[in-house]
Design a protein around this motif. Structure first.
Motif, PDB file in Angstrom:
ATOM      1  N   ASP A  86       7.522  10.811   8.353  1.00 42.88           N
ATOM      2  CA  ASP A  86       8.335  10.771   7.273  1.00 42.88           C
ATOM      3  C   ASP A  86       8.823   9.346   6.524  1.00 42.88           C
ATOM      4  O   ASP A  86       9.862   9.380   7.378  1.00 42.88           O
ATOM      5  N   THR A 132       8.624   2.180  -7.116  1.00 43.12           N
ATOM      6  CA  THR A 132       7.824   2.325  -7.662  1.00 43.12           C
ATOM      7  C   THR A 132       7.269   1.659  -6.152  1.00 43.12           C
ATOM      8  O   THR A 132       6.130   2.276  -6.203  1.00 43.12           O
ATOM      9  N   HIS A 176       6.853   1.401  -3.333  1.00 37.66           N
ATOM     10  CA  HIS A 176       7.125   2.300  -2.111  1.00 37.66           C
ATOM     11  C   HIS A 176       6.252   3.369  -2.288  1.00 37.66           C
ATOM     12  O   HIS A 176       7.213   4.511  -0.961  1.00 37.66           O
ATOM     13  N   ARG A 177       6.689   3.822  -3.631  1.00 37.94           N
ATOM     14  CA  ARG A 177       6.721   5.180  -3.788  1.00 37.94           C
ATOM     15  C   ARG A 177       5.160   6.154  -3.044  1.00 37.94           C
ATOM     16  O   ARG A 177       5.917   7.513  -3.001  1.00 37.94           O
ATOM     17  N   GLU A 178       4.365   5.507  -2.686  1.00 37.31           N
ATOM     18  CA  GLU A 178       3.649   6.115  -1.922  1.00 37.31           C
ATOM     19  C   GLU A 178       3.894   6.225  -0.108  1.00 37.31           C
ATOM     20  O   GLU A 178       4.044   7.808   0.374  1.00 37.31           O
ATOM     21  N   THR A 179       5.012   5.495   0.297  1.00 34.63           N
ATOM     22  CA  THR A 179       5.799   5.561   1.630  1.00 34.63           C
ATOM     23  C   THR A 179       6.838   6.191   1.628  1.00 34.63           C
ATOM     24  O   THR A 179       7.215   7.293   3.111  1.00 34.63           O
ATOM     25  N   THR A 233       9.344   9.594   1.558  1.00 37.38           N
ATOM     26  CA  THR A 233       9.515  10.638   1.536  1.00 37.38           C
ATOM     27  C   THR A 233      10.469  11.213   0.843  1.00 37.38           C
ATOM     28  O   THR A 233      10.470  12.086  -0.098  1.00 37.38           O
ATOM     29  N   ASP A 278      10.403  10.650  -6.763  1.00 32.17           N
ATOM     30  CA  ASP A 278       9.567  10.721  -8.194  1.00 32.17           C
ATOM     31  C   ASP A 278      11.237  11.643  -8.795  1.00 32.17           C
ATOM     32  O   ASP A 278      11.376  11.046  -9.534  1.00 32.17           O
TER      33      ASP A 278
END
Length: 133
Positions: A69, A102, A104-107, A109, A126
């Protein structure tokens, strides 16, 4: 003729009084307001080149070796950054924070605010993007 050096930032420039007060009260709405309208202190792996406004440096993130994470650490004051983190800090705008989260939203946590105190808080990317929107 020698090039004129940019003045060093003053310590008070690496502080967000509104964010510090909101974290002290643990007031989520006030934290959102402070992030939306004020700057945030971010640890840097590499500082930007002072005379190049396009070089903002390289933001440091923490990757948990056990889970993988990734956490982004934000601070209300450079003095609250633990000494075991890279020594550099930058101060970034709400627009930068929104763009970074935005991108790095997938990386990323989780986001920690003043992780070592005096008044830590944690939020998901988010949640912060909603607050910044």
């Amino acid at each position: 003729m020698a090039a004129k050096k940019s003045p060093k930032p003053r310590p008070e420039e690496f502080r967000s009084e509104a964010l510090a007060q909101a974290l002290e009260k643990q007031d989520v709405a006030a934290v959102a307001l402070a992030l939306r309208h004020g700057n945030t202190v971010v640890p840097l792996l590499r500082a930007g080149v002072r005379d190049n406004p396009l070089d903002g440096g390289e933001v440091w993130t923490f990757r948990d070796p056990n889970t993988g994470d990734v956490a982004l650490l934000l601070f209300s004051d450079a003095k609250n950054k633990p000494a075991n983190l890279p020594p550099g800090v930058g101060i970034y705008s709400p627009q930068w924070l929104q763009q970074f989260l935005t991108q790095h939203r997938e990386t990323i946590t989780t986001v920690f605010l003043d992780i070592a105190g005096p008044h830590p808080m944690q939020a998901s990317p988010d949640e912060l993007l909603k607050a910044l929107g």
